[in-house]
Write an enzyme that holds these catalytic residues in place. Structure first.
Site, mmCIF file in Angstrom:
data_model
loop_
_atom_site.group_PDB
_atom_site.id
_atom_site.type_symbol
_atom_site.label_atom_id
_atom_site.label_comp_id
_atom_site.label_asym_id
_atom_site.label_seq_id
_atom_site.Cartn_x
_atom_site.Cartn_y
_atom_site.Cartn_z
ATOM 1 N N ASP A 183 4.359 4.696 -6.683
ATOM 2 C CA ASP A 183 5.138 3.982 -5.666
ATOM 3 C C ASP A 183 6.544 4.582 -5.688
ATOM 4 O O ASP A 183 6.894 5.341 -6.590
ATOM 5 C CB ASP A 183 5.190 2.479 -6.011
ATOM 6 C CG ASP A 183 6.027 1.678 -5.014
ATOM 7 O OD1 ASP A 183 5.954 1.960 -3.804
ATOM 8 O OD2 ASP A 183 6.779 0.777 -5.444
ATOM 9 N N SER A 184 7.345 4.172 -4.731
ATOM 10 C CA SER A 184 8.735 4.620 -4.713
ATOM 11 C C SER A 184 9.518 4.002 -5.878
ATOM 12 O O SER A 184 10.565 4.523 -6.262
ATOM 13 C CB SER A 184 9.391 4.209 -3.400
ATOM 14 O OG SER A 184 9.285 2.809 -3.230
ATOM 15 N N TYR A 225 11.693 4.497 0.035
ATOM 16 C CA TYR A 225 10.947 5.378 0.930
ATOM 17 C C TYR A 225 10.948 4.790 2.355
ATOM 18 O O TYR A 225 10.807 5.498 3.330
ATOM 19 C CB TYR A 225 9.485 5.483 0.490
ATOM 20 C CG TYR A 225 9.182 6.399 -0.680
ATOM 21 C CD1 TYR A 225 10.187 6.985 -1.450
ATOM 22 C CD2 TYR A 225 7.857 6.688 -1.013
ATOM 23 C CE1 TYR A 225 9.873 7.815 -2.530
ATOM 24 C CE2 TYR A 225 7.534 7.529 -2.071
ATOM 25 C CZ TYR A 225 8.541 8.086 -2.830
ATOM 26 O OH TYR A 225 8.216 8.913 -3.882
ATOM 27 N N GLY A 226 11.054 3.472 2.412
ATOM 28 C CA GLY A 226 10.790 2.750 3.661
ATOM 29 C C GLY A 226 11.761 2.999 4.791
ATOM 30 O O GLY A 226 11.500 2.633 5.932
ATOM 31 N N CYS A 237 4.216 -4.539 1.938
ATOM 32 C CA CYS A 237 5.034 -3.660 1.088
ATOM 33 C C CYS A 237 4.779 -4.148 -0.327
ATOM 34 O O CYS A 237 4.815 -5.352 -0.590
ATOM 35 C CB CYS A 237 6.524 -3.787 1.437
ATOM 36 S SG CYS A 237 7.602 -2.940 0.260
ATOM 37 N N THR A 238 4.521 -3.219 -1.232
ATOM 38 C CA THR A 238 4.120 -3.640 -2.579
ATOM 39 C C THR A 238 5.269 -4.289 -3.358
ATOM 40 O O THR A 238 5.047 -4.852 -4.424
ATOM 41 C CB THR A 238 3.542 -2.457 -3.369
ATOM 42 O OG1 THR A 238 4.479 -1.373 -3.341
ATOM 43 C CG2 THR A 238 2.231 -2.002 -2.770
ATOM 44 N N HIS A 239 6.476 -4.204 -2.822
ATOM 45 C CA HIS A 239 7.591 -4.922 -3.454
ATOM 46 C C HIS A 239 7.598 -6.414 -3.101
ATOM 47 O O HIS A 239 8.270 -7.202 -3.776
ATOM 48 C CB HIS A 239 8.926 -4.329 -2.995
ATOM 49 C CG HIS A 239 9.318 -3.071 -3.706
ATOM 50 N ND1 HIS A 239 8.715 -1.863 -3.467
ATOM 51 C CD2 HIS A 239 10.246 -2.842 -4.667
ATOM 52 C CE1 HIS A 239 9.271 -0.944 -4.241
ATOM 53 N NE2 HIS A 239 10.199 -1.520 -4.980
ATOM 54 N N GLU A 267 13.927 -5.080 -6.287
ATOM 55 C CA GLU A 267 14.327 -4.127 -7.336
ATOM 56 C C GLU A 267 15.479 -4.683 -8.180
ATOM 57 O O GLU A 267 15.662 -4.311 -9.321
ATOM 58 C CB GLU A 267 14.734 -2.784 -6.710
ATOM 59 C CG GLU A 267 13.572 -1.990 -6.127
ATOM 60 C CD GLU A 267 12.845 -1.095 -7.142
ATOM 61 O OE1 GLU A 267 13.472 -0.643 -8.107
ATOM 62 O OE2 GLU A 267 11.630 -0.875 -6.952
ATOM 63 N N CYS A 283 1.920 2.096 -2.465
ATOM 64 C CA CYS A 283 3.096 2.001 -1.604
ATOM 65 C C CYS A 283 2.580 2.000 -0.169
ATOM 66 O O CYS A 283 1.881 2.940 0.236
ATOM 67 C CB CYS A 283 3.994 3.211 -1.859
ATOM 68 S SG CYS A 283 5.381 3.349 -0.717
ATOM 69 N N ASN A 284 2.904 0.967 0.559
ATOM 70 C CA ASN A 284 2.425 0.889 1.944
ATOM 71 C C ASN A 284 3.052 1.979 2.808
ATOM 72 O O ASN A 284 2.399 2.536 3.689
ATOM 73 C CB ASN A 284 2.763 -0.473 2.541
ATOM 74 C CG ASN A 284 1.903 -1.580 1.960
ATOM 75 O OD1 ASN A 284 0.873 -1.913 2.505
ATOM 76 N ND2 ASN A 284 2.321 -2.139 0.837
ATOM 77 N N THR A 285 4.329 2.248 2.547
ATOM 78 C CA THR A 285 5.025 3.260 3.343
ATOM 79 C C THR A 285 4.334 4.612 3.184
ATOM 80 O O THR A 285 4.012 5.280 4.171
ATOM 81 C CB THR A 285 6.497 3.358 2.885
ATOM 82 O OG1 THR A 285 7.069 2.044 2.913
ATOM 83 C CG2 THR A 285 7.291 4.283 3.760
HETATM 84 N N1 DGL Z 1 6.954 -0.433 -2.103
HETATM 85 C C1 DGL Z 1 6.959 0.410 -0.970
HETATM 86 C C2 DGL Z 1 6.009 -0.050 0.123
HETATM 87 O O1 DGL Z 1 5.024 -0.634 -0.180
HETATM 88 C C3 DGL Z 1 8.213 0.863 -0.391
HETATM 89 C C4 DGL Z 1 9.512 0.311 -0.731
HETATM 90 C C5 DGL Z 1 10.523 1.350 -0.334
HETATM 91 O O2 DGL Z 1 10.622 2.328 -1.062
HETATM 92 O O3 DGL Z 1 11.133 1.207 0.734
HETATM 93 O O4 DGL Z 1 6.198 0.176 1.271
#
Ligand code: DGL
Length: 284
Positions: free
Chosen positions: A11-12, A43-44, A189-191, A154, A74-76
């Site tokens: 993931d990011s 990453y998003g 988003c996995t966050h 985060e 990571c969804n992105t």
């Molecule tokens: N956790 C990531 C996702 O699922 C991205 C968070 C990020 O880096 O913006 O999209």
């Protein structure tokens, strides 16, 4: 026959640990190698080309650990880089989180109205729209980019006044017209799963929150079983963590996402930009 190689997960940052946690629960005998590209988070907000380049570097670092499968937690990155990664890494299997997340949303909705909370890039790319409509073209979908949620997660600010205010600000447009309001929200988003209490605080219990962690773990388990690539059932699964920056911080806050403490000495600092996943000597 068993396959001792680890499952690679990236993931990011720390968000993908919510997926690693579900993998750990579903597959207690598998070793997991996790990489958080913390130096380049988020990453998003970045372009598909940049995210794809980062994702390729991350997977190459995982492959140095001889992984048997790569999970894009990571969804992105799943939205924009699943196809190029699958092509680049073939015959190694690559599993993304968007498709499992879409299936979780469809399984939960009763009204056929689903909201997707994600990063700007995931929303812009429309991967969830395509994945949901592939199964049910009549689903009404509304998307909302929630970039600030990544920073809050985060930072470990997952509940309380600031998280509630951000959730209220992002969610109110989705619920302005009650007859069109979604009954299910996909945390795309996995966050975001760690912010579920703040989201629930704003919405109450009228909306079902789903994420892709458990469905992704189930998809990984199914694929490993099908390919006869599971590890020996007597083996207690081990975790190895890597981060591209701030290993001490990763260990300190990562437990919130992973659901169990992470020891600082278990987090390796790696440099992806050198093109080599070498351990570097800089202090965390
Ligand atoms: N956790 C990531 C996702 O699922 C991205 C968070 C990020 O880096 O913006 O999209």
């Amino acid at each position: 026959m068993s396959d001792k190689r680890a499952i690679g997960v990236f993931d990011s940052g720390m968000g993908g640990l919510t997926v690693a946690r579900a993998l750990r629960e579903r597959l207690p005998h598998e070793d997991i190698v996790y990489l958080g590209d913390t130096a380049r988070l988020p990453y998003g907000t970045k372009s598909p080309a940049t995210v794809t380049a980062y994702a390729l570097q991350a997977t190459r670092a995982l492959m140095k650990h001889d992984v048997k499968m790569v999970v894009i937690a990571c969804n992105t990155a799943s939205s924009v880089a699943l196809e190029p990664l699958a092509h680049d890494l073939a015959p190694l299997q690559v599993v993304g989180v968007v498709e499992p997340g879409a299936r979780a949303g469809l399984a939960a909705t009763k009204t056929g109205r689903i909201g997707v909370l994600a990063t700007e890039s995931t929303v812009r790319g429309g991967a969830y729209l395509r994945a949901i409509r592939k199964y049910n073209p009549d689903t009404r979908i509304v998307q909302q980019a929630c970039a600030l949620f990544v920073a809050l997660a985060e930072e470990g600010w997952t509940d309380g006044e600031i998280a509630h205010a951000a959730a209220a600000r992002y969610l109110s447009p989705l619920f302005q017209t009650p007859s069109e309001a979604p009954d299910t929200l996909i945390l795309g988003c996995t966050h975001f799963p760690v912010l579920a209490p703040a989201i629930a605080h704003v919405l109450g219990d009228t909306v079902t929150l789903v994420d892709s962690a458990a469905t992704t773990a189930a998809a990984v388990a199914e694929a490993l079983t099908k390919e006869q690539m599971t590890n020996d059932e007597r083996h207690p699964g081990q975790n190895h963590f890597m981060a591209t920056d701030g290993t001490e911080r990763f260990a300190r806050l990562g437990g919130l996402f992973f659901g169990q403490p992470i020891a600082p000495e278990d987090v390796e600092l790696v440099d992806l930009q050198a093109g080599l996943s070498t351990t570097v000597q800089a202090s965390p």
